[in-house]
Design an enzyme around this catalytic site. Structure first.
Site, PDB file in Angstrom:
ATOM      1  N   GLY A 295       0.791  -1.233   0.000  1.00  0.00           N
ATOM      2  CA  GLY A 295       0.000   0.000   0.000  1.00  0.00           C
ATOM      3  C   GLY A 295       0.819   1.276   0.000  1.00  0.00           C
ATOM      4  CE  LYS A 296       6.388   4.671  -2.528  1.00  0.00           C
ATOM      5  NZ  LYS A 296       7.490   4.269  -1.662  1.00  0.00           N
ATOM      6  CB  ILE A 297       0.337   2.661   4.245  1.00  0.00           C
ATOM      7  CG1 ILE A 297      -0.755   2.067   3.334  1.00  0.00           C
ATOM      8  CG2 ILE A 297      -0.268   3.352   5.476  1.00  0.00           C
ATOM      9  CD1 ILE A 297      -1.473   0.872   3.909  1.00  0.00           C
TER      10      ILE A 297
END
Ligand code: PMP
Length: 315
Positions: free
Chosen positions: A157-159
């Protein structure tokens, strides 16, 4: 040459960077509830052209990841690409730059959740050189920190908040004198570096962890797989054991920030001869030529930022 950034895209407009400010009460500041991207644009000096690399793919991933956090933005990949090109033109960069889009929960509220909160999107760009300055190749260590699990915080998610995991691993490695860390997934397989994907070479085949081993499915990883196929090098996506790191013939890490960095040592064991490997260097050279728009076959991946000054440069 512009050496500092003067503008940002913020709350729907390109504004002077000083005006792109958020409140300390912003929800995402407290809970890490945002997603971000890292995109590069490369300066091609002979052509006097700045090429934004794989813009669309980055914004497609960005908007997909926004879905995971219920961030609903009024943009599509084309719109965000156009805004980015406009921002870069305003900056008049004539150097390699890094572009950072971020989408975040913007409501000024206390309370940890994803629902019933507003979202915003911001983009800025900065001049940027090597992310991992390791001219002789990188020395890595297996981190004592485990990679976050998809059922905890999805790595794909590249959160924003998930990067605490990367930061812990990176700083631990740095303090131990290494250039970067490799993290193991919860099930003990090699996942990835703190902000880059890993390839190792064994028996003439490139091996990289599958998307399901808690990696960020990197755009550079996909490019390297495509390069390998074009070069006739077999690629296997499968789980990697820790001990395979110690017996690999060659290894390299890849990412938008890192580009392609040969790995010469893992946990004090030489990779191959202990010098940057042949395949790693071949991939590095091909990647760096590609991102500057020098390889006709891959030129469509590069979007010229400025009015075309090269008659063949339409991308
Ligand atoms: N893994 C992680 C954890 C990253 O942060 C990055 C950088 N975005 C990568 C891999 C490489 O991804 P990409 O090639 O899309 O930049």
């Amino acid at each position: 040459m512009a050496t500092r950034n003067r503008y940002a895209f913020f709350e729907g407009d390109i504004v002077p960077i000083e005006e792109a400010r958020i409140s300390i009460m912003t929800s995402a500041v407290h809970y890490g509830t945002g997603v971000f991207e890292g995109i590069r644009a490369y300066w091609n000096d002979p052509e006097k052209q700045l090429y934004a690399f794989h813009l669309r793919e980055h914004y497609e991933r960005f908007l997909r990841n926004c879905k995971i956090l219920w961030i609903d933005l009024p943009y599509d990949p084309e719109g965000l690409s156009e805004i980015t090109l406009e921002l870069l033109r305003r900056e008049k960069f004539e150097t390699d730059v890094y572009i950072r889009p971020v989408a975040y929960k913007s409501s000024l509220e206390v309370g940890v959740r994803l629902h019933d909160l507003d979202s915003e999107c911001a983009i800025f760009a900065i001049p940027f050189g090597e992310y991992i300055p390791a001219p002789k190749g990188a020395r890595l260590t297996v981190s004592s920190w485990r990679r976050i699990d998809d059922n905890s915080i999805p790595a794909r998610g590249k959160i924003n908040g998930a990067y605490v995991n990367s930061a812990l691993a990176k700083t631990e490695a740095h303090r131990k004198g290494f250039d970067d860390a490799l993290m193991l997934s919860g099930n003990g397989h090699v996942s990835e570096a703190s902000a880059a994907n890993l390839f190792i070479l064994r028996g003439g085949a490139l091996i990289t962890a599958p998307e399901t081993d808690d990696i960020l499915a990197g755009i550079t990883r996909a490019i390297i797989i495509e390069f390998a196929r074009d070069l006739g090098i077999p690629v296997v996506e499968r789980s990697i054991d820790r001990s395979e790191l110690y017996i690999a013939e060659d290894a390299f890490i890849v990412g938008t920030g890192a580009s392609v960095v040969p790995v010469v040592e893992v946990d004090h064991r030489a990779v191959g001869t202990g010098k940057p490997g042949e395949i790693a260097m071949k991939m590095r050279r091909l990647y760096l030529d590609t991102v500057q728009g020098k390889i006709p076959k891959y030129r469509a991946w590069c979007t010229p930022v400025y009015e075309c000054r090269d008659p063949e440069g339409a991308g």
